[in-house]
Write an enzyme that holds these catalytic residues in place. Structure first.
Site, PDB file in Angstrom:
ATOM      1  N   CYS A 205     -24.599  -5.196 -51.042  1.00  0.00           N
ATOM      2  CA  CYS A 205     -23.794  -5.161 -49.911  1.00  0.00           C
ATOM      3  C   CYS A 205     -22.404  -4.497 -50.366  1.00  0.00           C
ATOM      4  O   CYS A 205     -22.055  -3.515 -49.476  1.00  0.00           O
ATOM      5  CB  CYS A 205     -23.445  -6.687 -49.501  1.00  0.00           C
ATOM      6  SG  CYS A 205     -22.173  -6.609 -48.188  1.00  0.00           S
TER       7      CYS A 205
ATOM      8  N   CYS B   6     -23.805  -3.001 -47.087  1.00  0.00           N
ATOM      9  CA  CYS B   6     -22.973  -3.275 -45.662  1.00  0.00           C
ATOM     10  C   CYS B   6     -21.574  -2.392 -45.825  1.00  0.00           C
ATOM     11  O   CYS B   6     -21.289  -1.900 -44.765  1.00  0.00           O
ATOM     12  CB  CYS B   6     -22.796  -4.708 -45.541  1.00  0.00           C
ATOM     13  SG  CYS B   6     -24.125  -5.809 -45.972  1.00  0.00           S
TER      14      CYS B   6
ATOM     15  N   LYS C  15     -21.549   1.441 -45.802  1.00  0.00           N
ATOM     16  CA  LYS C  15     -22.374   1.783 -44.737  1.00  0.00           C
ATOM     17  C   LYS C  15     -21.288   1.581 -43.514  1.00  0.00           C
ATOM     18  O   LYS C  15     -21.112   2.792 -42.513  1.00  0.00           O
ATOM     19  CB  LYS C  15     -23.559   0.882 -44.212  1.00  0.00           C
ATOM     20  CG  LYS C  15     -24.150   1.045 -42.918  1.00  0.00           C
ATOM     21  CD  LYS C  15     -23.647   0.233 -41.987  1.00  0.00           C
ATOM     22  CE  LYS C  15     -23.616  -1.304 -42.248  1.00  0.00           C
ATOM     23  NZ  LYS C  15     -24.997  -1.892 -42.193  1.00  0.00           N
TER      24      LYS C  15
ATOM     25  N   TYR D 177     -33.510  -0.307 -39.855  1.00  0.00           N
ATOM     26  CA  TYR D 177     -32.092  -0.346 -39.379  1.00  0.00           C
ATOM     27  C   TYR D 177     -31.321   0.635 -40.469  1.00  0.00           C
ATOM     28  O   TYR D 177     -30.509   1.523 -40.099  1.00  0.00           O
ATOM     29  CB  TYR D 177     -31.543  -1.445 -39.296  1.00  0.00           C
ATOM     30  CG  TYR D 177     -31.372  -2.095 -40.634  1.00  0.00           C
ATOM     31  CD1 TYR D 177     -30.178  -2.297 -41.484  1.00  0.00           C
ATOM     32  CD2 TYR D 177     -32.390  -2.819 -41.295  1.00  0.00           C
ATOM     33  CE1 TYR D 177     -30.082  -3.026 -42.536  1.00  0.00           C
ATOM     34  CE2 TYR D 177     -32.226  -3.420 -42.552  1.00  0.00           C
ATOM     35  CZ  TYR D 177     -31.054  -3.534 -43.019  1.00  0.00           C
ATOM     36  OH  TYR D 177     -30.847  -4.380 -44.411  1.00  0.00           O
TER      37      TYR D 177
ATOM     38  N   GLU E 297     -29.082   3.656 -39.259  1.00  0.00           N
ATOM     39  CA  GLU E 297     -27.868   3.784 -39.313  1.00  0.00           C
ATOM     40  C   GLU E 297     -27.326   4.958 -40.218  1.00  0.00           C
ATOM     41  O   GLU E 297     -26.226   5.538 -39.821  1.00  0.00           O
ATOM     42  CB  GLU E 297     -27.473   2.501 -40.072  1.00  0.00           C
ATOM     43  CG  GLU E 297     -27.491   1.123 -39.309  1.00  0.00           C
ATOM     44  CD  GLU E 297     -27.415   0.056 -40.128  1.00  0.00           C
ATOM     45  OE1 GLU E 297     -26.624  -1.104 -39.476  1.00  0.00           O
ATOM     46  OE2 GLU E 297     -27.234   0.116 -41.535  1.00  0.00           O
TER      47      GLU E 297
ATOM     48  N   HIS F   5     -11.344 -10.568 -18.802  1.00  0.00           N
ATOM     49  CA  HIS F   5     -11.469  -9.086 -18.120  1.00  0.00           C
ATOM     50  C   HIS F   5     -10.090  -8.310 -18.651  1.00  0.00           C
ATOM     51  O   HIS F   5      -9.099  -8.556 -18.406  1.00  0.00           O
ATOM     52  CB  HIS F   5     -11.504  -9.323 -16.739  1.00  0.00           C
ATOM     53  CG  HIS F   5     -11.619  -8.256 -15.904  1.00  0.00           C
ATOM     54  ND1 HIS F   5     -12.972  -7.500 -15.894  1.00  0.00           N
ATOM     55  CD2 HIS F   5     -10.993  -7.360 -15.066  1.00  0.00           C
ATOM     56  CE1 HIS F   5     -13.052  -6.611 -15.115  1.00  0.00           C
ATOM     57  NE2 HIS F   5     -11.833  -6.482 -14.554  1.00  0.00           N
TER      58      HIS F   5
ATOM     59  N   GLU G 289     -17.624  -9.881 -21.685  1.00  0.00           N
ATOM     60  CA  GLU G 289     -17.679 -10.805 -20.584  1.00  0.00           C
ATOM     61  C   GLU G 289     -18.958 -10.472 -19.773  1.00  0.00           C
ATOM     62  O   GLU G 289     -19.228 -11.150 -18.925  1.00  0.00           O
ATOM     63  CB  GLU G 289     -16.481 -10.435 -19.730  1.00  0.00           C
ATOM     64  CG  GLU G 289     -16.533  -9.033 -18.924  1.00  0.00           C
ATOM     65  CD  GLU G 289     -15.493  -9.047 -17.837  1.00  0.00           C
ATOM     66  OE1 GLU G 289     -15.164 -10.109 -17.086  1.00  0.00           O
ATOM     67  OE2 GLU G 289     -14.920  -7.849 -17.865  1.00  0.00           O
TER      68      GLU G 289
END
Length: 543
Positions: free
Chosen positions: A109, A114, A117, A249, A253, A516, A521
């Site tokens: 990681c 992670c 990346k 993935y 990515e 909003h 939302e």
């Protein structure tokens, strides 16, 4: 990744290890002041240091716990164990990649997953934002360019700072760090060779947390001329024209940020993109990436990689009807999956069995078939390969071993995000899995396209901004899965993951007042089902 790992799917835990494990005399836990004092944790119970077991001799073991692997899960377990008074050692050693890439303490990681990346993904997004800024009134010249080496150096500098902080933290917590590969000599003994020579360590408990490394295809030139995610973040040259083999993935990515940084990018897909994820969402991601200029070679398999006199790489591949093609690239990056690093451990010496794939460990509540040997992270069979999963499982395990805890890791409904140019966040079941598990007549699929407010002025493409809620049809309609494609998908899906853990229903979702204008939302506005056949495209942003 990790962090960068195969993500998704749901799993059940059925049995629990002993709720209470005692520490042996002479260990750090028996020497600590206030041995029976309570320690507060974020989980649903208080954790006490385990009482001394006077039946064991002080000389039986050198350590309460030896962790093999210095990645996120192993380090989390080690630090938690020392917090609870255990004497702990961590063994970690990085074998260089075929290109020669190596890195420091912290695991995939931090070093090659992670963290780098996400930083390179952010760099690509900033490049896009610079162009969008013009429509918002910012005066930007036409000579905007990007420097790969500057980005690479900045990313590596950050990684090295994390490596250092990790070393200091282990020292402060009195976790012994040993820079060596640990291999089992017997069920209670591991051996390693460091610069100082051979060492033998005996422990009451062992934790296997060695993670995995990328695979290479068994084709001519793959290892000699190819790179993987182990290498891309420290590559000391521009990637140039790149072909990525694999559409999981990691492949998508890498393809996304390379194209965003200005490089000609092609993704070679053997079967389906993002296997294990909701396939409708996966195909939307591919369509979005194609719109951004990333080329996809579907149903294609590379046959060879040849280095030309020009320095270019000639890649030859075939498609599903056995037609052969070739093209020249500067870089070929393999992203075809990862292998668990268990064969190097000599597990047979300890009696630890591996699963049918010959690599991973099929453990119940992280406990292998040898009761005092445990495993967390990517080495576990059919568990989510995600950094936060390994960290959480490691901490909970140490609390059970050394703190009288009874809380087990819950591998269900773990959220994740694919950091493609337009991100995809998901938690819970895909539409396919839900349909298989409950039957088409017993699930309801709510869906909608939406318009992010910030897309309006630069007139960005909103075609692929899409959300989906998978729910049961009966009663209040319990939510089984949530899927979101759009900006900041990880930030959006994280909060809804907590709601799903609390048994979120569609009724509760529709009763929630949204903030909003936000993209999150949109989940509170959802009301159209696939079954209804109604148009899921938005009519207005404010009504």
């Amino acid at each position: 990744m990790p962090c960068w790992k195969s993500k998704s799917k749901s799993y059940d835990t059925k049995s629990k290890p002993p709720a209470k494990v005692e520490a042996h005399p002479g260990s750090a836990s028996s020497k600590a002041d206030g041995r029976n004092g309570k320690v507060n944790h974020n989980d649903s119970e208080k954790v006490e240091k385990a009482p001394v077991n006077n039946d064991e001799k002080k000389s039986d073991y050198d350590y309460d716990l030896v962790v093999i692997g210095g990645g996120s899960g192993g380090l989390a377990a080690a630090k938690e164990a020392t917090n609870l008074g255990a004497k702990v050692a961590v063994l970690d050693f990085v074998t260089p990649s075929p290109l020669g890439t190596k890195w420091g303490l912290g695991g995939t990681c931090v070093n090659v997953g992670c963290i780098p990346k996400k930083l390179m993904h952010q760099a690509a997004l900033l490049g896009e934002a610079i162009q969008e800024a013009k429509s918002y009134g910012w005066q930007i010249g036409n000579n905007v360019s990007h420097n790969w080496l500057t980005l690479k150096d900045a990313v590596q500098a950050h990684i090295k700072s994390v490596n250092w902080v990790t070393r200091v933290e282990l020292r402060d917590k009195k976790v012994e760090y040993i820079n060596g590969i640990g291999t089992f000599k017997d069920a209670h003994t591991v051996q390693t060779v460091t610069k100082q020579g051979e060492r033998v360590l005996k422990a009451r408990y062992f934790l296997i947390a060695v993670g995995g490394r990328p695979r290479y295809l068994n084709i001519p030139g793959a290892v000699e001329y190819g790179i993987t995610s182990d290498d891309i973040f420290s590559l000391d040259r521009e990637p140039g024209k790149t072909v990525i083999v694999g559409a999981g993935y990691i492949g998508l990515e890498c393809g996304g940020f390379l194209k965003g940084l200005g490089y000609d990018t092609t993704v070679m897909v053997r079967s389906v993109p993002l296997r294990g994820f909701d396939q409708q969402m996966a195909n939307i991601i591919v369509a979005e990436m194609e719109d951004k200029g990333i080329k996809f070679l579907h149903k294609s398999i590379p046959k060879s990689v040849e280095k030309l006199d020009s320095g270019k790489l000639k890649v030859t591949w075939t498609n599903d009807v056995n037609q052969e093609f070739s093209d020249e690239f500067d870089t070929i990056l393999f992203a075809i999956g990862r292998r668990a690093l268990t064969k190097e451990l000599h597990l047979e010496n300890a009696g630890v069995k591996v699963a049918g794939d010959g690599e991973k460990i099929d453990a119940v509540n992280e406990q292998t078939n040898v009761p005092h040997i445990y495993a967390v992270g990517d080495v576990l069979y059919k568990k989510p390969e995600l950094t936060p999963v390994a960290i959480h499982a490691g901490r909970l395990l140490s609390r059970r071993l050394f703190g009288n805890s009874t809380v087990n890791m819950d591998y269900d409904n773990v959220a994740t995000t694919v950091f493609t140019p337009l991100e995809y966040g998901a938690v819970g079941l895909s539409e396919e899995v839900a349909t298989t598990r409950f039957g088409e007549d017993h699930i309801e699929i709510y869906h909608a396209y939406y318009k992010p407010t910030e897309f309006f002025i630069p007139q960005k493409n909103i075609t692929h901004c899409y959300i989906k809620v998978v729910a049961l049809r009966e009663g209040d309609q319990k939510v089984l899965g949530m899927h979101f494609i759009g900006p900041q998908a990880g930030e959006v899906i994280q909060g809804f993951a907590a709601a799903i853990k609390c048994n979120l229903t569609v009724n509760a979702l529709m009763s929630t007042v949204g903030i909003h204008p936000t993209i999150a939302e949109e989940f509170t506005r959802i009301n159209i089902t696939k079954r209804s056949g109604k148009d899921p495209n938005p009519a207005s942003c404010c009504s």
